[in-house]
Design a protein around this motif. Structure first.
Motif: not given
Length: 316
Positions: A188, A223, A275, A190, A271-272, A201, A203
């Protein structure tokens, strides 16, 4: 050749993906001349820069005292963007320090460092977040920030991921029904993307949705584990080969070198964990609106402007 009446800017890494764009923007309105130091001034990328006008090519290397002194002589400013994948971490530190010192000696007025935040530090330097080029650029940006302004005025750019990398790192798998699957080990999180004059940014789901709106093609986000992503990457490079690849075999055990899997595994972890920070994004957008009001403002804008339809792109 350049006009002698224009202030000259040395662009370190001028033939690279970022540097080429910086050179084009600097000479576009004819307010600046640009100097580019290159080992091969006859290479297609160097010749293309020369054709822009007000660009001087100097043969030599940034990894030599002679090259730096010749390139920095008479420059008003210098834009620094070393290629972290073409030199070891230790050499990037050393030559950045020497470039700064020689720039001071040469009377350079302004230094712009394309670095960024020390993102591994934000994770308390846990090894799974040790993305080599992120850590190196972040530490060097902090060092530049600590230097007194009466030596050289400096600006630090918080570099992020090029939108032009979407066809490389997020190249979609096309299913028989023409559905484009954007797969990455990001959960989840970005990814902050940047085109020359835009920051934003997205997702993984946002990239897929932007692709659907821009192309009309069906797209989904998926994912995956890092093992799956690196297995797919094997078609383009050996993820376990140490970088840079041009180092002699006798240096194979050099711990200052890193594998693509080590560095980009940490890159994906960063990046994972990222938020959405609405306040910070709004502030950045307001500043960008003031400086670049006509910029591309999203990944979708970039896809539409470039005509991106899901085709893969080779890594530069």
């Amino acid at each position: 050749m350049t006009s002698p009446n224009l202030p000259s800017i040395l662009v370190v890494g001028g033939t690279g993906a970022q540097g080429r764009t910086v050179v084009r923007e600097l000479v576009r309105d004819k307010k600046y001349a640009v100097t580019v130091l290159n080992r091969d001034v006859c290479s297609p990328s160097a010749v293309a820069l020369s054709a822009l006008g007000n660009v001087t090519l100097i043969p030599g290397s940034y990894e030599t005292e002679k090259g730096l002194r010749e390139a920095l002589k008479g420059q008003h400013g210098v834009y620094v963007n070393f290629n972290s994948f073409a030199m070891t971490e230790s050499m990037e530190y050393f030559w950045t320090f020497r470039l700064y010192e020689i720039a001071v000696q040469s009377g350079v007025k302004r230094l712009i460092y394309s670095g960024g935040n020390n993102r591994p530090r934000a994770h308390r330097y846990a090894e799974e977040y040790r993305c080599s080029h992120q850590a190196t650029a972040g530490r060097l940006a902090e060092w530049v920030e600590s230097q007194p302004l009466d030596l050289i005025k400096w600006t630090i750019l918080d570099g992020v991921v090029y939108t032009e990398m979407v066809p490389v790192i997020l190249r979609p798998l096309v299913l028989p029904d023409n559905t484009h699957v954007f797969a990455a080990p990001i959960g989840d999180g970005l990814i902050p993307f940047a085109e020359v004059v835009t920051y934003g940014s997205a997702s993984l789901k946002g990239v897929a949705e932007a692709f659907e709106r821009a192309t009309g093609k069906k797209a989904v986000a998926k994912d995956v584990s890092q093992d799956v992503w690196f297995e797919a990457a094997k078609a383009r490079r050996d993820p376990d080969a140490k970088q840079p690849t041009n180092i002699p075999v006798t240096s194979a055990g050099d711990d200052t070198r890193f594998t693509f899997r080590q560095s980009f595994g940490a890159w994906w972890n960063i990046w994972k964990a990222l938020r959405l920070d609405v306040e910070a994004i709004n502030e950045a957008q307001e500043l960008a609106d003031e400086v670049y009001p006509d910029r591309l403002k999203s990944v979708e804008d970039w896809m539409r402007a470039t005509g991106y339809t899901g085709e893969a792109k080779a890594e530069a």
